[in-house]
Scaffold this motif. Structure first.
Motif, PDB file in Angstrom:
ATOM      1  N   LEU A  53      36.394  51.899  30.663  1.00 32.61           N
ATOM      2  CA  LEU A  53      37.550  52.039  31.548  1.00 32.61           C
ATOM      3  C   LEU A  53      38.543  50.910  31.263  1.00 32.61           C
ATOM      4  CD1 LEU A  53      35.786  52.936  34.924  1.00 32.61           C
ATOM      5  CD2 LEU A  53      36.999  54.475  33.367  1.00 32.61           C
ATOM      6  N   SER A  54      39.726  51.058  31.801  1.00 32.73           N
ATOM      7  CA  SER A  54      40.775  50.053  31.639  1.00 32.73           C
ATOM      8  C   SER A  54      41.113  49.504  33.012  1.00 32.73           C
ATOM      9  CB  SER A  54      42.017  50.682  30.987  1.00 32.73           C
ATOM     10  OG  SER A  54      41.690  51.208  29.725  1.00 32.73           O
ATOM     11  N   TYR A  55      40.732  48.249  33.233  1.00 35.85           N
ATOM     12  CA  TYR A  55      40.901  47.643  34.561  1.00 35.85           C
ATOM     13  C   TYR A  55      40.205  48.509  35.615  1.00 35.85           C
ATOM     14  CZ  TYR A  55      44.091  44.412  32.380  1.00 35.85           C
ATOM     15  OH  TYR A  55      44.626  43.433  31.563  1.00 35.85           O
TER      16      TYR A  55
ATOM     17  N   CYS B  44      48.095  35.353  26.643  1.00 26.55           N
ATOM     18  CA  CYS B  44      47.994  36.499  27.537  1.00 26.55           C
ATOM     19  C   CYS B  44      48.238  37.715  26.663  1.00 26.55           C
ATOM     20  CB  CYS B  44      49.052  36.423  28.641  1.00 26.55           C
ATOM     21  SG  CYS B  44      49.143  37.916  29.662  1.00 26.55           S
ATOM     22  N   ASN B  45      47.226  38.569  26.519  1.00 25.13           N
ATOM     23  CA  ASN B  45      47.375  39.721  25.636  1.00 25.13           C
ATOM     24  C   ASN B  45      48.260  40.819  26.230  1.00 25.13           C
ATOM     25  OD1 ASN B  45      44.251  38.742  24.769  1.00 25.13           O
ATOM     26  ND2 ASN B  45      45.656  39.293  23.123  1.00 25.13           N
ATOM     27  N   ILE B  46      48.607  40.673  27.525  1.00 21.06           N
ATOM     28  CA  ILE B  46      49.533  41.646  28.117  1.00 21.06           C
ATOM     29  C   ILE B  46      50.968  41.216  27.830  1.00 21.06           C
ATOM     30  CG2 ILE B  46      50.317  42.708  30.269  1.00 21.06           C
ATOM     31  CD1 ILE B  46      47.552  42.166  31.420  1.00 21.06           C
TER      32      ILE B  46
ATOM     33  N   ASP C  49      53.921  38.574  40.490  1.00 21.84           N
ATOM     34  CA  ASP C  49      53.633  39.896  41.055  1.00 21.84           C
ATOM     35  C   ASP C  49      53.252  40.888  39.962  1.00 21.84           C
ATOM     36  OD1 ASP C  49      56.256  39.366  43.443  1.00 21.84           O
ATOM     37  OD2 ASP C  49      54.079  39.272  43.748  1.00 21.84           O
ATOM     38  N   THR C  50      52.582  40.403  38.953  1.00 22.04           N
ATOM     39  CA  THR C  50      52.122  41.284  37.882  1.00 22.04           C
ATOM     40  C   THR C  50      50.779  40.772  37.381  1.00 22.04           C
ATOM     41  OG1 THR C  50      52.781  42.354  35.802  1.00 22.04           O
ATOM     42  CG2 THR C  50      53.267  40.020  36.003  1.00 22.04           C
ATOM     43  N   THR C  51      50.015  41.652  36.780  1.00 22.40           N
ATOM     44  CA  THR C  51      48.707  41.258  36.260  1.00 22.40           C
ATOM     45  C   THR C  51      48.866  40.423  34.997  1.00 22.40           C
ATOM     46  OG1 THR C  51      47.686  43.270  37.131  1.00 22.40           O
ATOM     47  CG2 THR C  51      46.509  42.163  35.348  1.00 22.40           C
ATOM     48  N   HIS C  52      48.078  39.395  34.906  1.00 16.38           N
ATOM     49  CA  HIS C  52      48.027  38.604  33.685  1.00 16.38           C
ATOM     50  C   HIS C  52      46.612  38.641  33.112  1.00 16.38           C
ATOM     51  CE1 HIS C  52      52.044  36.991  33.724  1.00 16.38           C
ATOM     52  NE2 HIS C  52      51.915  36.545  34.952  1.00 16.38           N
TER      53      HIS C  52
ATOM     54  N   ILE D  22      35.306  25.850  19.127  1.00 18.55           N
ATOM     55  CA  ILE D  22      33.910  25.465  19.315  1.00 18.55           C
ATOM     56  C   ILE D  22      33.442  25.620  20.761  1.00 18.55           C
ATOM     57  CG2 ILE D  22      33.884  23.883  17.358  1.00 18.55           C
ATOM     58  CD1 ILE D  22      34.218  21.574  19.330  1.00 18.55           C
ATOM     59  N   ASN D  23      34.343  25.940  21.653  1.00 20.85           N
ATOM     60  CA  ASN D  23      33.920  26.183  23.028  1.00 20.85           C
ATOM     61  C   ASN D  23      33.670  27.669  23.245  1.00 20.85           C
ATOM     62  OD1 ASN D  23      33.978  23.764  25.025  1.00 20.85           O
ATOM     63  ND2 ASN D  23      35.680  23.413  23.616  1.00 20.85           N
ATOM     64  N   ARG D  24      33.180  28.016  24.428  1.00 20.89           N
ATOM     65  CA  ARG D  24      32.916  29.413  24.745  1.00 20.89           C
ATOM     66  C   ARG D  24      34.226  30.148  24.974  1.00 20.89           C
ATOM     67  NH1 ARG D  24      32.665  31.849  29.620  1.00 20.89           N
ATOM     68  NH2 ARG D  24      32.880  29.814  30.604  1.00 20.89           N
ATOM     69  N   GLU D  25      34.365  31.287  24.316  1.00 23.14           N
ATOM     70  CA  GLU D  25      35.579  32.086  24.480  1.00 23.14           C
ATOM     71  C   GLU D  25      35.415  33.001  25.707  1.00 23.14           C
ATOM     72  OE1 GLU D  25      36.533  34.363  21.016  1.00 23.14           O
ATOM     73  OE2 GLU D  25      38.412  35.141  21.823  1.00 23.14           O
ATOM     74  N   TRP D  26      36.484  33.178  26.445  1.00 20.81           N
ATOM     75  CA  TRP D  26      36.470  34.157  27.534  1.00 20.81           C
ATOM     76  C   TRP D  26      37.829  34.818  27.638  1.00 20.81           C
ATOM     77  CZ3 TRP D  26      39.811  32.318  31.356  1.00 20.81           C
ATOM     78  CH2 TRP D  26      39.980  30.925  31.454  1.00 20.81           C
ATOM     79  N   ASN D  27      37.855  35.932  28.315  1.00 23.63           N
ATOM     80  CA  ASN D  27      39.068  36.739  28.413  1.00 23.63           C
ATOM     81  C   ASN D  27      39.017  37.454  29.759  1.00 23.63           C
ATOM     82  OD1 ASN D  27      41.416  38.209  27.717  1.00 23.63           O
ATOM     83  ND2 ASN D  27      40.201  39.902  26.968  1.00 23.63           N
ATOM     84  N   ARG D  28      39.842  37.026  30.725  1.00 23.10           N
ATOM     85  CA  ARG D  28      39.749  37.584  32.070  1.00 23.10           C
ATOM     86  C   ARG D  28      41.117  38.015  32.563  1.00 23.10           C
ATOM     87  NH1 ARG D  28      35.999  33.371  35.318  1.00 23.10           N
ATOM     88  NH2 ARG D  28      36.533  34.786  37.011  1.00 23.10           N
ATOM     89  N   SER D  29      41.109  39.093  33.285  1.00 22.97           N
ATOM     90  CA  SER D  29      42.367  39.551  33.870  1.00 22.97           C
ATOM     91  C   SER D  29      42.469  39.002  35.287  1.00 22.97           C
ATOM     92  CB  SER D  29      42.429  41.076  33.876  1.00 22.97           C
ATOM     93  OG  SER D  29      41.400  41.593  34.689  1.00 22.97           O
ATOM     94  N   GLN D  30      43.701  38.876  35.738  1.00 24.00           N
ATOM     95  CA  GLN D  30      43.943  38.322  37.068  1.00 24.00           C
ATOM     96  C   GLN D  30      45.026  39.171  37.721  1.00 24.00           C
ATOM     97  OE1 GLN D  30      45.109  34.193  36.957  1.00 24.00           O
ATOM     98  NE2 GLN D  30      43.848  33.697  38.727  1.00 24.00           N
ATOM     99  N   PRO D  31      44.697  39.842  38.830  1.00 26.50           N
ATOM    100  CA  PRO D  31      45.699  40.707  39.473  1.00 26.50           C
ATOM    101  C   PRO D  31      46.819  39.874  40.072  1.00 26.50           C
ATOM    102  CG  PRO D  31      43.687  40.578  40.793  1.00 26.50           C
ATOM    103  CD  PRO D  31      43.420  39.834  39.535  1.00 26.50           C
ATOM    104  N   PRO D  32      47.920  40.526  40.485  1.00 24.89           N
ATOM    105  CA  PRO D  32      49.049  39.784  41.055  1.00 24.89           C
ATOM    106  C   PRO D  32      48.600  38.935  42.235  1.00 24.89           C
ATOM    107  CG  PRO D  32      49.632  42.085  40.694  1.00 24.89           C
ATOM    108  CD  PRO D  32      48.173  41.961  40.406  1.00 24.89           C
ATOM    109  N   ARG D  33      48.926  37.650  42.165  1.00 26.17           N
ATOM    110  CA  ARG D  33      48.582  36.671  43.215  1.00 26.17           C
ATOM    111  C   ARG D  33      47.095  36.793  43.589  1.00 26.17           C
ATOM    112  NH1 ARG D  33      53.484  34.547  44.685  1.00 26.17           N
ATOM    113  NH2 ARG D  33      55.211  35.867  44.030  1.00 26.17           N
TER     114      ARG D  33
END
Lengths: 271, 311
Positions: B48-50, A201-203, A160-163, A171-182
């Motif tokens: 912006l942030s999120y 997880c940078n959070i 129930d929290t954002t990750h 050597i692979n493609r880097e990505w960074n995505r947020s995912q809201p709760p559930r």
């Protein structure tokens, strides 16, 4: 000789500091552009001969075995989840880091065992099954996963929290995505073999996972029993590698005949 | 004899410049918290942030978004300073420095965005850290230039020593700036610690040298002696903090998350590094304001003699 002085005149006031600041700002901006660009997926692979061989099930064998830990495992370190109350609420008792997961009998979990070399010339179809990485209790579950190049990875957020899922490949493609709760699952894949890609997880900085990407289907991540089994291997001479995130790597040579089953053991030493 | 300029010390403007410098120091510390907590990519989007101006401030988001908020505040302060200088400051070069500082803080914002959108390329992260310190040096300079001491009449003093204190003070400034860059390169895993340690030795040696030179050549000039003492004290404290920060980094490298001791010591080390740079700026500016190297005087005297002979 001493002189009385007051303010700088207009000319004198063109302080070297101002000119220096201009030059340095321009230099810094110019310098910074040399580092721009998303992290590319490394050098193109050297020309390889076309993979034309396929595995003949009639002659395929098996390599099976176990991975053990000898010595004193490192003392588990407690994780503090105060930074996110939603995470702290998910655990009634203390949570400990699980980098080195040793069962009472010495079986070592979370070891990636795979064929490092010996399969040159073989081609393998891309698997249709997906591999799932979940975020549960503000921890990645499982801690270590393995998949084939091009195989689909699904990332879920059961909390129930954002990750924020951030693989840091070499050597692979880097990505960074947020995912809201559930929230909606994230679907990705990796194009190049890389053992292994750290995920953070940078959070929530205590959250760590590893993804081993292998270009063939002969790999296994050990569970709590420390065992592995690599079925359907064609006859040949192989180098097997066992990779652990902190204990390092161990390799063994195996010669497999037609329809043969060989047993291999890996031992990691502790302090 | 230098011609007098008719300016009046503007206390409010000076205090505003000092406020901007103090806010910038807070911003530097906020930025250090981001790096020490490995929160640089806790907010994947920019500006912006999120998708919001106010995301949930949990975990790494607190540090990253907090840093952006403080940066925005400093940006507004800098706009105000540049505009106020433009309207009220008679010295054109000070006005230009104000606009240069504004340009630097805008560039900082862009660099910050680039670090996020391109996943922290090390060169950009180092440039962001370096420009931050240089921007801080520029607002510290503006605080000095708008201050009463700078605008008052000052007795010009001949510096008979070699190297001149002007040269020494600029060397100290350059050495500290280089040391800050080496520190940023270490923090962003581009270089090892050796360069930063060597740099520390150079800074200490230069700080001791200049303090001694000031004490020997101008024992009665309080403005120079005080500035040199402050610089020396900060350099000494910085060496201790640096040792503590390094010990904390290595002592907690196998910890599952950034540990409080490592975070606090590395942030303090960075913030004190900025203060050390500020102290070096003050020493350099005071030397510039008060001292005239004897060699320059002699050349000026020769020029006047030759002009007289030509007539």
């Amino acid at each position: 000789m001493d002189q009385r002085s007051s303010f700088y005149t207009e000319e004198e006031g063109k302080s070297m500091k101002v000119r220096t600041l201009y030059v340095l700002v321009l230099f810094v901006l110019a310098f910074s552009t040399t580092g721009c660009g998303k992290k590319e997926a490394g050098q193109p692979a050297a020309e390889q001969p076309a993979a034309t061989k396929t595995v003949d099930p009639a002659t395929a064998g098996t390599v099976a075995g176990s991975v053990k830990f000898e010595g004193t495992p490192p003392k588990p370190v407690r994780i503090r989840m105060d930074a996110d109350a939603a995470c702290a609420r998910l655990h009634k008792g203390p949570v400990f880091a699980d980098e080195v997961a040793v069962s009472p009998g010495g079986a070592l979990a979370n070891v990636v065992v795979y064929v490092k070399s010996g399969l040159d010339g073989y081609s393998f179809p891309k698997p249709t099954e997906t591999v799932v990485l979940d975020q549960k209790g503000c921890m990645y579950r499982p801690r270590v996963i393995a998949l084939q190049t091009g195989q689909t990875l699904e990332v879920l957020n059961s909390d129930d929290t954002t990750h924020n899922i951030h693989p840091v490949p070499n050597i692979n493609r880097e990505w960074n995505r947020s995912q809201p709760p559930r929230g909606e699952k994230i679907v990705e894949s990796f194009a190049r073999e890389e053992v292994a890609i750290a995920v953070k997880c940078n959070i929530h900085p205590w959250m760590k996972s590893y993804i081993a990407v292998v270009k063939h289907p002969y790999f296994k991540v050990t569970g709590s029993d420390g065992t592995f089994e690599l079925k359907g291997l064609p006859p040949g001479v192989y180098t097997l590698e066992a990779w652990h995130e902190t204990l390092g790597i161990s390799t063994q040579q195996v010669t497999l005949g037609a329809n043969e089953t060989k047993s291999v053991s890996f031992v990691f030493q502790g302090g | 004899m230098r011609p007098r300029m008719n300016t009046v010390h503007q206390r409010a403007l000076h205090r505003y410049a000092v406020l901007t410098a103090c806010a910038t120091l807070v911003l530097l510390a906020a930025g250090a918290l981001v790096t020490s907590n490995d929160a640089g990519l806790a907010v994947p989007d920019w500006p912006l942030s999120y998708g919001s101006l106010w995301p949930p401030l949990v975990g790494g988001i607190l540090y990253e978004h907090g840093h952006r908020l403080v940066a925005g505040f400093v940006g507004l302060l800098t706009i105000g300073l540049a505009v106020w200088l433009q309207l009220r400051e008679p010295r054109a070069w000070v006005r230009r420095l104000g606009w240069a500082a504004l340009g630097a803080v805008v560039a900082q914002g862009l660099l910050g965005g680039i670090t996020v959108l391109f996943y922290l390329p090390p060169a950009v992260s180092i440039a962001h850290a370096t420009l931050a310190q240089m921007f801080f040096a520029s607002v510290v300079s503006l605080s000095v230039f708008t201050g009463r001491w700078w605008q008052a009449e000052q007795q010009q003093l001949a510096d008979h020593g070699s190297p001149s204190l002007l040269t020494l003070s600029r060397l100290v400034l350059a050495a500290i700036l280089a040391q800050l860059v080496l520190g940023a390169a270490y923090r962003h895993n581009v270089l090892g610690i050796v360069g930063h340690l060597v740099g520390a030795g150079v800074v200490v040696a230069l700080a001791v040298y200049i303090a001694r030179a000031i004490r020997n050549r101008f024992p009665q000039v309080a403005a120079l002696r005080r500035a040199a003492r402050v610089l020396l004290a900060l350099v000494g404290l910085q060496v201790l903090l640096g040792g503590g920060a390094y010990w904390a980094i290595w002592g907690t490298q196998s910890a599952p998350q950034p540990m409080p001791a490592m975070v606090y010591l590395t942030v303090a080390h960075l913030a004190l590094g900025a203060l050390t740079l500020a102290a070096a700026v003050v020493v350099a500016l005071r030397a510039q304001r008060l001292l005239r190297p004897v060699a320059a005087e002699q050349l000026a005297g020769v020029a006047r003699f030759e002009q007289g002979a030509a007539r």
